[in-house]
Scaffold this active site. Structure first.
Site: not given
Ligand SMILES: [Zn+2]
Length: 368
Positions: A45, A86, A139, A268, A307
């Site tokens: 992720d 996600s 996810t 993040h 991503h």
């Molecule tokens: Zn994220």
């Protein structure tokens, strides 16, 4: 002038036509020759190319992912946003549709699209999910839940009871047995459905010998599992256990999704150390999977990300092992995303394509 143009067009059309025939013939021959029995989809992720680069350069210039002979690129945008989350990203892989950010298993109009995992179950394959987030996080949820709100964790937990997944490891026990919206005990419901259920409190995963049971759920945390830097170690072993467990259960093959969930969380947090430690943990799981696939010769492995997160960059001024990095956002970016593949059918994953193609290619290869 017109004559030259016509000749040029004709020869150009002819060339394209010939190439199409060849590609189609090759692709059909490839599919006929190389259908894998088992499919392992690994999702890092938030794992863009810079996250991979940083993991590699901080690990003596090596990652297991380099063993994959096939590399492609996917376009990760969502239906309603150039930058995917996600939920929409995993729904593209799981169900083959571009959807709105936040949606799980539904297209942008809210229509349900059964996931690859359900497709595999319908073909009598065994299935598994191993993640380092909660099991109801976007996810993994995209493989069994059908919701317009990715944060509806308690509803997503109910959806997990509707799909017969044989091997599940992830956090989020509280969404099953200490629910806020109702008093359901979904751990009891899982046991009624024939699951062996255990958790981090009962059993340290790394010292656990998987019992001889038909299907199991192990909750690695009450909420979010710890980061690697705070002592989480279960991903490589759980990945190894999943492959062995699913292979022993079933002669029809298996579908397994493994997620390195917290590479995204490092992005993040704009925390390079967090990203790299999670990358290297995911790298260990990738090593186990590629060892299995090389030995088995009948397993397709596809490794990609939903991503990129953080607009992560490696700047000038340092060298291997001493990277200087920066970020352009605390959110996701729109970057194209690499895809790595090994095993029968892996040649299908070269080139540049939409993220939804991962679903379509896998579905064709799973088809019995
Ligand atoms: Zn994220």
């Amino acid at each position: 002038m017109m004559f030259i143009c016509a000749i040029g067009m004709e020869s150009c059309t002819h060339r394209v036509y010939k190439n199409q025939i060849t590609a189609q013939a090759l692709s059909e021959a490839g599919i006929r020759k190389a259908k894998p029995k088992n499919i392992i989809l690994m999702i890092g992720d938030g794992m863009g190319l810079t996250q991979i680069t940083a993991g590699m350069y901080e690990n003596n210039n090596h990652l297991e992912i380099e063993r994959c002979p096939v590399v492609g690129i996917h376009k990760p945008y969502a239906a309603n946003n150039l930058i995917t989350d996600s939920a929409a990203g995993a729904t593209a892989f799981a169900s083959g549709v571009k959807t709105n950010n936040g949606y799980l298993g539904l297209d942008a109009n809210g229509n349900k699209h059964p996931s690859l995992l359900e497709y595999a179950e319908n073909l009598q394959m065994s299935t598994g999910l191993v993640v380092t987030s909660t099991i109801v996080h976007a996810t993994p949820a995209a493989f069994f839940a059908y919701q317009t709100d990715r944060d509806a964790y308690e509803d997503i937990a109910i959806d997990m009871l509707n799909v017969d997944i044989e091997f599940v490891v992830g956090g989020g026990k509280k969404y099953f047995d200490r629910r806020l919206k109702d008093s359901l005990d979904l751990v009891a419901s899982l046991r009624e459905k024939g699951y062996f259920v255990s958790d981090y409190f009962e059993q340290d995963y790394n010292n656990w010998t998987i019992p001889e049971v038909k299907k199991l759920v192990y909750f690695s945390a009450d909420g979010d599992p710890l980061p690697v830097s705070n002592g989480r170690t279960y991903l490589p072993k759980a990945t190894q256990d999943a492959m062995q467990f699913l292979q022993q259960k079933n002669t029809n093959g298996f579908f397994l999704m493994v997620e390195g969930s917290q590479i995204d969380w490092g992005g993040h947090a704009n925390d390079s150390r967090y990203i790299i430690s999670e990358m290297l943990d995911f790298n260990s799981a990738i090593g186990k999977v590629l060892d299995f696939a090389e030995k088995d010769q009948n397993t397709l492995v596809v490794i990609t990300a939903d991503h990129e997160t953080g607009g992560y960059a490696i700047n000038s001024g340092k060298k291997f092992g001493e990277l200087v990095t920066s970020f352009s956002t605390t959110k996701h970016s729109a970057d194209l995303i690499p895809v790595f593949a090994m095993g029968p059918g892996s040649e299908q994953f070269s080139g540049i394509y939409e993220n939804t193609e991962i679903y379509h290619k896998l579905k064709k290869l799973i088809g019995r």
